[in-house]
Design a protein around this motif. Structure first.
Motif, PDB file in Angstrom:
ATOM      1  N   ALA A  76     -21.302  45.279 -61.254  1.00 39.95           N
ATOM      2  CA  ALA A  76     -20.290  46.296 -62.536  1.00 39.95           C
ATOM      3  C   ALA A  76     -20.784  47.595 -60.741  1.00 39.95           C
ATOM      4  O   ALA A  76     -20.980  48.033 -59.762  1.00 39.95           O
ATOM      5  CB  ALA A  76     -21.841  47.067 -62.749  1.00 39.95           C
ATOM      6  N   GLY A  77     -19.348  48.562 -60.671  1.00 40.06           N
ATOM      7  CA  GLY A  77     -18.465  49.288 -59.647  1.00 40.06           C
ATOM      8  C   GLY A  77     -17.926  48.856 -58.493  1.00 40.06           C
ATOM      9  O   GLY A  77     -17.190  48.863 -57.872  1.00 40.06           O
ATOM     10  N   ARG A  78     -16.976  47.189 -58.869  1.00 42.85           N
ATOM     11  CA  ARG A  78     -16.167  46.755 -58.384  1.00 42.85           C
ATOM     12  C   ARG A  78     -15.065  48.114 -56.972  1.00 42.85           C
ATOM     13  O   ARG A  78     -15.138  47.531 -56.748  1.00 42.85           O
ATOM     14  CB  ARG A  78     -16.022  45.640 -58.470  1.00 42.85           C
ATOM     15  CG  ARG A  78     -15.348  44.386 -57.737  1.00 42.85           C
ATOM     16  CD  ARG A  78     -14.742  43.455 -57.477  1.00 42.85           C
ATOM     17  NE  ARG A  78     -15.527  42.147 -58.063  1.00 42.85           N
ATOM     18  CZ  ARG A  78     -16.322  41.084 -57.524  1.00 42.85           C
ATOM     19  NH1 ARG A  78     -16.989  41.372 -56.338  1.00 42.85           N
ATOM     20  NH2 ARG A  78     -16.598  39.938 -58.175  1.00 42.85           N
ATOM     21  N   ASP A  79     -14.558  48.445 -58.571  1.00 38.78           N
ATOM     22  CA  ASP A  79     -13.584  49.192 -57.914  1.00 38.78           C
ATOM     23  C   ASP A  79     -13.863  50.114 -56.655  1.00 38.78           C
ATOM     24  O   ASP A  79     -13.365  50.040 -55.920  1.00 38.78           O
ATOM     25  CB  ASP A  79     -13.184  49.636 -58.932  1.00 38.78           C
ATOM     26  CG  ASP A  79     -12.086  49.286 -59.925  1.00 38.78           C
ATOM     27  OD1 ASP A  79     -12.474  48.052 -60.089  1.00 38.78           O
ATOM     28  OD2 ASP A  79     -11.100  50.014 -60.917  1.00 38.78           O
ATOM     29  N   ILE A  80     -15.254  50.684 -56.514  1.00 41.78           N
ATOM     30  CA  ILE A  80     -15.599  51.546 -56.058  1.00 41.78           C
ATOM     31  C   ILE A  80     -15.318  50.857 -54.275  1.00 41.78           C
ATOM     32  O   ILE A  80     -14.801  50.898 -53.755  1.00 41.78           O
ATOM     33  CB  ILE A  80     -16.776  52.229 -56.029  1.00 41.78           C
ATOM     34  CG1 ILE A  80     -16.485  52.908 -57.416  1.00 41.78           C
ATOM     35  CG2 ILE A  80     -17.049  52.971 -54.931  1.00 41.78           C
ATOM     36  CD1 ILE A  80     -17.585  53.734 -58.120  1.00 41.78           C
ATOM     37  N   VAL A  81     -16.251  49.880 -54.675  1.00 36.69           N
ATOM     38  CA  VAL A  81     -16.606  48.956 -53.248  1.00 36.69           C
ATOM     39  C   VAL A  81     -15.061  48.164 -52.551  1.00 36.69           C
ATOM     40  O   VAL A  81     -14.955  48.317 -51.372  1.00 36.69           O
ATOM     41  CB  VAL A  81     -17.389  47.136 -53.853  1.00 36.69           C
ATOM     42  CG1 VAL A  81     -17.199  46.916 -52.941  1.00 36.69           C
ATOM     43  CG2 VAL A  81     -18.257  47.962 -54.399  1.00 36.69           C
ATOM     44  N   GLU A  82     -14.625  48.180 -53.358  1.00 36.07           N
ATOM     45  CA  GLU A  82     -12.835  48.047 -52.843  1.00 36.07           C
ATOM     46  C   GLU A  82     -12.357  49.167 -52.298  1.00 36.07           C
ATOM     47  O   GLU A  82     -11.506  48.748 -51.037  1.00 36.07           O
ATOM     48  CB  GLU A  82     -11.958  46.572 -53.881  1.00 36.07           C
ATOM     49  CG  GLU A  82     -12.028  45.837 -54.523  1.00 36.07           C
ATOM     50  CD  GLU A  82     -12.538  44.624 -53.456  1.00 36.07           C
ATOM     51  OE1 GLU A  82     -11.196  44.645 -52.120  1.00 36.07           O
ATOM     52  OE2 GLU A  82     -12.591  44.171 -53.053  1.00 36.07           O
ATOM     53  N   GLU A  83     -12.208  49.766 -52.471  1.00 33.81           N
ATOM     54  CA  GLU A  83     -11.367  51.021 -51.754  1.00 33.81           C
ATOM     55  C   GLU A  83     -11.876  51.528 -50.967  1.00 33.81           C
ATOM     56  O   GLU A  83     -11.868  51.478 -50.100  1.00 33.81           O
ATOM     57  CB  GLU A  83     -11.260  52.422 -53.366  1.00 33.81           C
ATOM     58  CG  GLU A  83     -10.345  53.784 -53.163  1.00 33.81           C
ATOM     59  CD  GLU A  83     -10.735  53.925 -54.351  1.00 33.81           C
ATOM     60  OE1 GLU A  83     -11.084  54.527 -55.024  1.00 33.81           O
ATOM     61  OE2 GLU A  83     -10.149  55.301 -53.068  1.00 33.81           O
ATOM     62  N   HIS A  84     -13.635  51.240 -51.283  1.00 35.62           N
ATOM     63  CA  HIS A  84     -14.054  51.612 -49.612  1.00 35.62           C
ATOM     64  C   HIS A  84     -14.036  50.657 -48.385  1.00 35.62           C
ATOM     65  O   HIS A  84     -14.007  51.357 -47.849  1.00 35.62           O
ATOM     66  CB  HIS A  84     -15.728  51.807 -49.874  1.00 35.62           C
ATOM     67  CG  HIS A  84     -16.659  52.217 -49.002  1.00 35.62           C
ATOM     68  ND1 HIS A  84     -17.528  51.309 -48.814  1.00 35.62           N
ATOM     69  CD2 HIS A  84     -16.668  53.326 -48.305  1.00 35.62           C
ATOM     70  CE1 HIS A  84     -17.934  51.742 -47.212  1.00 35.62           C
ATOM     71  NE2 HIS A  84     -17.649  53.331 -47.027  1.00 35.62           N
ATOM     72  N   LEU A  85     -14.421  49.484 -49.024  1.00 38.22           N
ATOM     73  CA  LEU A  85     -13.652  48.630 -47.581  1.00 38.22           C
ATOM     74  C   LEU A  85     -12.295  48.776 -47.395  1.00 38.22           C
ATOM     75  O   LEU A  85     -12.463  48.512 -45.885  1.00 38.22           O
ATOM     76  CB  LEU A  85     -13.858  47.074 -48.751  1.00 38.22           C
ATOM     77  CG  LEU A  85     -13.084  45.533 -47.709  1.00 38.22           C
ATOM     78  CD1 LEU A  85     -14.181  45.417 -46.764  1.00 38.22           C
ATOM     79  CD2 LEU A  85     -12.781  44.682 -48.326  1.00 38.22           C
ATOM     80  N   GLN A  86     -11.106  49.114 -47.893  1.00 41.87           N
ATOM     81  CA  GLN A  86     -10.390  49.472 -48.025  1.00 41.87           C
ATOM     82  C   GLN A  86     -10.194  50.618 -46.736  1.00 41.87           C
ATOM     83  O   GLN A  86      -9.123  50.200 -45.381  1.00 41.87           O
ATOM     84  CB  GLN A  86      -9.326  49.564 -48.678  1.00 41.87           C
ATOM     85  CG  GLN A  86      -7.494  49.843 -48.610  1.00 41.87           C
ATOM     86  CD  GLN A  86      -6.990  48.535 -47.750  1.00 41.87           C
ATOM     87  OE1 GLN A  86      -7.222  46.854 -47.822  1.00 41.87           O
ATOM     88  NE2 GLN A  86      -5.980  48.826 -46.884  1.00 41.87           N
ATOM     89  N   VAL A  87     -10.534  51.993 -47.416  1.00 48.06           N
ATOM     90  CA  VAL A  87     -10.438  52.607 -46.657  1.00 48.06           C
ATOM     91  C   VAL A  87     -11.125  53.194 -44.983  1.00 48.06           C
ATOM     92  O   VAL A  87     -10.816  53.859 -43.872  1.00 48.06           O
ATOM     93  CB  VAL A  87     -11.033  53.830 -46.788  1.00 48.06           C
ATOM     94  CG1 VAL A  87     -11.027  55.382 -46.756  1.00 48.06           C
ATOM     95  CG2 VAL A  87     -10.689  54.226 -48.743  1.00 48.06           C
TER      96      VAL A  87
END
Ligand code: ADP
Ligand code: MN
Ligand code: MN
Ligand code: MN
Length: 358
Positions: A161-172
């Motif tokens: 749960a929450g993978r979108d946030i994790v991906e966005e954080h990684l990219q940023v």
């Protein structure tokens, strides 16, 4: 051109400070190239990053951050590090140290005395839990999800749960130039980890605070909170740590079983001093369960995830050259205190080791 500078600092709350920030608009000449201004650097996207030395100091209301009294409220922000702000147009993130109005480092300024030495490398494993309405993402509104087992590095909508946030954080983070080396879903649902690598105790700690800043800011849009409580959910649910992997020239290039044993023994000697800066509430997490050692016990061992310090098997197979993992720090530890403490104990044992060798 006008650029947005986000001045970021740590407030005076205890036991752990909070991040604060405010935006300053600044007139910037981005055409002054690093060749004419040697301290300027070029970001991955080709943008020229100003140096912290060319940015102005700024003030803020310390009485609103537990850093001053209302009748004498000005505190000073002194820029110490500048990186790209990939989420805003024409913008930079500006990490600051806090000074009192009289110009001395504020008592909450734990960065000021930290020595930087780039031969000391740190890999920090930041674990955290994403929550909404006070519950970890993936938890039902009443009761608990299925017991732990399939969540760690899991996939599928019932396991993460929450993978979108994790991906966005990684990219940023990558666009900002922060050296995240990996991310993974953790043992509890809604719990995640990223690993951040840096050379030097000061740089490692700066980068971790900046990466935390970006994570919190990203979650605002999802109405989700980043929770760094070391043991958020009682019972058979993993707590969150901030494992610190560290090495020095001596550990990487000279090595030896004796050196590694001496370092571990010394870390044992100073166990209490380390625990004191490894995060509040860590007693709830370091219980001897859930891949931890008890808080009142110090042990080390090869590949041992139940030890205070783990000797990675690669260090052993690499002829006793490499790094160590201190598993005791909690997710909410202040990285300035954390890398500073590890640096202090490590350099202490290295000095005595070098003396013995001569
Ligand atoms: P685990 O989950 O098995 O404990 P991770 O892969 O999550 O391990 O984290 C290992 C960390 O160790 C990474 O941040 C990595 O950059 C760091 N690391 C690897 N080699 C060194 C080294 N020589 N010195 C310091 N840190 C290191
Ligand atoms: Mn890890
Ligand atoms: Mn982990
Ligand atoms: Mn680890």
């Amino acid at each position: 051109m006008k650029v947005k500078l986000e001045y970021i600092w740590l407030d005076g709350y205890t036991p752990e400070p909070n991040l604060r920030s405010k935006t300053k608009i600044w007139e910037y000449d981005p055409l002054i190239h690093p060749s004419m201004h040697p301290k300027r650097t070029i970001a991955a996207n080709g943008r020229i990053i100003p140096t912290h030395e060319e940015l102005p100091t700024w003030s803020f209301d310390g009485s609103s951050t537990k850093q001053a009294e209302g009748n004498d409220s000005d505190c000073i922000l002194k820029p110490v590090r500048v990186i790209m702000d990939p989420q805003r147009l024409d913008a930079f993130l500006v990490l600051c140290e806090v000074y009192s109005a009289s110009g001395v480092p504020h008592s909450s300024n734990k960065r000021h005395d930290l020595i930087d030495d780039e031969q000391y490398w740190f890999g920090l494993e930041q674990e955290y839990i994403l929550t909404a309405n006070g519950k970890p993402l993936g938890f039902p509104s009443e009761g608990y999800p299925a017991p732990q087992g399939e969540y760690y590095c899991g996939i599928g909508s019932t396991n993460v749960a929450g993978r979108d946030i994790v991906e966005e954080h990684l990219q940023v983070c990558l666009e900002a130039g922060l050296n995240i080396t990996g991310v993974n879903a953790e043992v509890m649902i809604g719990q995640w980890e990223y690993q951040l690598f840096a050379e030097g105790p000061k740089k490692a700690a700066d980068d971790l605070w900046l990466s935390r800043y970006l994570l919190s800011r990203i979650t605002e849009r999802y109405e989700v909170k980043v929770d760094l409580t070391p043991k958020l959910v009682d019972g058979d649910w993993n707590g969150s740590g901030l494992h610190i992997n560290f090495s020095s020239d001596l550990m990487r290039e000279v090595g030896g079983k004796e050196l590694f044993s001496s370092i571990c023994e010394e870390f044992g000697e100073y166990h209490d001093a380390h625990i004191a800066v490894y995060g509040s509430g860590n007693d709830k997490r370091l219980t001897g369960e859930h891949e931890t050692q008890r808080i009142d016990k110090f042990t080390y061992g090869i590949s041992d995830r139940g030890a205070s310090i783990r000797v990675p098997v690669s260090t052993l197979t690499n002829d006793w050259k490499g790094y160590l993992e201190d598993r005791r720090p909690a997710s909410n530890a202040d990285p300035y205190l954390l890398t500073g403490r590890v640096f202090e104990t490590l350099t202490h044992v290295e000095r005595s080791f070098r003396t013995i060798e001569v």
